[in-house]
Design a protein around this motif. Structure first.
Motif, PDB file in Angstrom:
ATOM      1  N   ARG A 184      32.295  21.591 -58.434  1.00  0.00           N
ATOM      2  CA  ARG A 184      31.350  22.532 -57.820  1.00  0.00           C
ATOM      3  C   ARG A 184      31.400  23.873 -58.547  1.00  0.00           C
ATOM      4  O   ARG A 184      30.370  24.523 -58.732  1.00  0.00           O
ATOM      5  CB  ARG A 184      31.654  22.718 -56.335  1.00  0.00           C
ATOM      6  N   GLY A 185      32.593  24.236 -58.979  1.00  0.00           N
ATOM      7  CA  GLY A 185      32.775  25.512 -59.690  1.00  0.00           C
ATOM      8  C   GLY A 185      31.994  25.582 -60.983  1.00  0.00           C
ATOM      9  O   GLY A 185      31.578  26.659 -61.411  1.00  0.00           O
ATOM     10  N   VAL A 186      31.791  24.438 -61.647  1.00  0.00           N
ATOM     11  CA  VAL A 186      30.983  24.450 -62.882  1.00  0.00           C
ATOM     12  C   VAL A 186      29.526  24.090 -62.582  1.00  0.00           C
ATOM     13  O   VAL A 186      28.757  23.806 -63.505  1.00  0.00           O
ATOM     14  CB  VAL A 186      31.544  23.523 -63.995  1.00  0.00           C
ATOM     15  N   GLY A 187      29.173  24.075 -61.322  1.00  0.00           N
ATOM     16  CA  GLY A 187      27.760  23.901 -60.962  1.00  0.00           C
ATOM     17  C   GLY A 187      27.318  22.468 -60.733  1.00  0.00           C
ATOM     18  O   GLY A 187      26.127  22.195 -60.613  1.00  0.00           O
ATOM     19  N   MET A 188      28.268  21.542 -60.691  1.00  0.00           N
ATOM     20  CA  MET A 188      27.884  20.135 -60.453  1.00  0.00           C
ATOM     21  C   MET A 188      27.680  19.871 -58.971  1.00  0.00           C
ATOM     22  O   MET A 188      28.280  20.537 -58.124  1.00  0.00           O
ATOM     23  CB  MET A 188      29.036  19.195 -60.839  1.00  0.00           C
ATOM     24  N   LEU A 189      26.893  18.848 -58.720  1.00  0.00           N
ATOM     25  CA  LEU A 189      26.789  18.277 -57.378  1.00  0.00           C
ATOM     26  C   LEU A 189      27.608  16.977 -57.433  1.00  0.00           C
ATOM     27  O   LEU A 189      27.192  16.011 -58.081  1.00  0.00           O
ATOM     28  CB  LEU A 189      25.313  18.013 -57.059  1.00  0.00           C
TER      29      LEU A 189
END
Ligand code: NAP
Length: 274
Positions: A234-239
């Motif tokens: 989540r921190g790198v923008g993934m779902l």
């Protein structure tokens, strides 16, 4: 809130006759986004629909609370249990597959309709372009809100973009730490506001889960290594997706949404193995 985007996807692959009960359990536990596919070989989509019905009847959720995602799978990714007439043209197969998904899921629209994988591992072919155009038409007719592609390389995405067709809202890929967590594809997505959905975050990356500093960090945070990986994602923008069949893991996976990793940890994990 059908227009909201999810923060975690519950995956329903490989659950066979436990699909309905596990889908219902995931909803009871707090998941609000479900990933499935009209590919009987790996998914039992009608079982997902049974789980949804049970959850609606129990008053846990309404259709409007949910994000439902399914997929179109080419014949070569299927077994004999096809959700379309294989002699029909590809546009018709797409329409029949989605109509069957809507019936399985007891709804008149899905939130996301994903091309399970391109027809070639190397390039975006004319078949893919035909299927994508058919999927776009399904979206424009309101049977899906959004579109996605799965199991794609940077080259697939660049060729799709060069074709001038609509870009997907989602890319769903298996995410290996050793490729910098699919660094190139994620960068392409980030530059175009495409949401990257990562699967096999745990199973593809045992070396990360067994990495002593990551285990030590998890211990310090009172978390499990799996929670650290989901929080990192989540921190790198993934779902992220999880397909756990275990009630404790379901709770832990959702709890990872409120885990705050120290800021230096996210880039450190990103660079860890690739
Ligand atoms: N687009 C595609 O081609 C594609 C391909 C594969 C998967 N998917 C989607 O992604 C979903 C997830 O699949 P996946 O490949 O990521 O594997 P997964 O089904 O999530 O499997 C994860 C494995 O890790 C274990 N595990 C251990 N601790 C866990 C924890 N805290 N949380 C979650 N799991 C834990 C699970 O065991 P327990 O069950 O005991 O927890 C399970 O054996 C699938 O259901 C499907 O919807 C899509």
């Amino acid at each position: 809130m059908p227009s909201a985007l999810p923060d975690f996807l519950y995956g329903t692959a490989w659950k066979e006759d436990r699909t309905a009960a596990l889908t219902e359990l995931a909803l009871r536990t707090g998941f609000r986004a479900i990933d499935t596919a009209n590919q009987r070989r790996h998914y039992f989509e009608a079982g997902v629909g049974e789980g949804l019905t049970a959850a609606y009847r129990a008053g846990i959720v309404t259709r409007g609370d949910l994000f439902l995602q399914t997929k179109f799978t080419y014949q070569r990714g299927q077994d004999h249990r096809l959700p379309y007439d294989p002699s029909a043209n590809l546009a018709m197969q797409v329409a029949q597959s989605l109509a069957s998904s809507l019936e399985h899921l007891g709804t008149d629209y899905v939130d996301s309709f994903v091309l399970h994988g391109p027809s070639s591992g190397y390039e975006w072919t004319s078949d893919d372009a035909e299927v994508w155009e058919a999927m776009r038409k399904q979206r424009d007719s309101g049977r899906t809100r959004l579109l996605g592609v799965s199991n794609v390389s940077l080259q697939h995405l660049e060729q799709l973009a060069a074709s001038g067709s609509d870009l997907p809202a989602f890319v769903q890929n298996r995410c290996f730490a050793r490729t910098g967590w699919d660094r190139e594809v994620r960068a392409f997505c980030r530059a175009r506001q495409i949401i990257y959905q990562g699967f096999s975050l745990l199973t593809a990356n045992p070396e990360v889960l067994n990495h002593p500093p990551l285990i030590a960090l998890a211990g310090k945070l009172g978390a499990t290594p799996a929670q650290v990986v989901f929080s990192f994602a989540r921190g790198v923008g993934m779902l992220p997706l999880t397909g756990t069949s275990n009630a404790d893991h379901m709770r832990q996976d959702l709890a990872s949404l409120s885990l705050n990793l120290p800021p230096e940890v996210v880039p450190a994990i990103e660079a860890m193995a690739g």
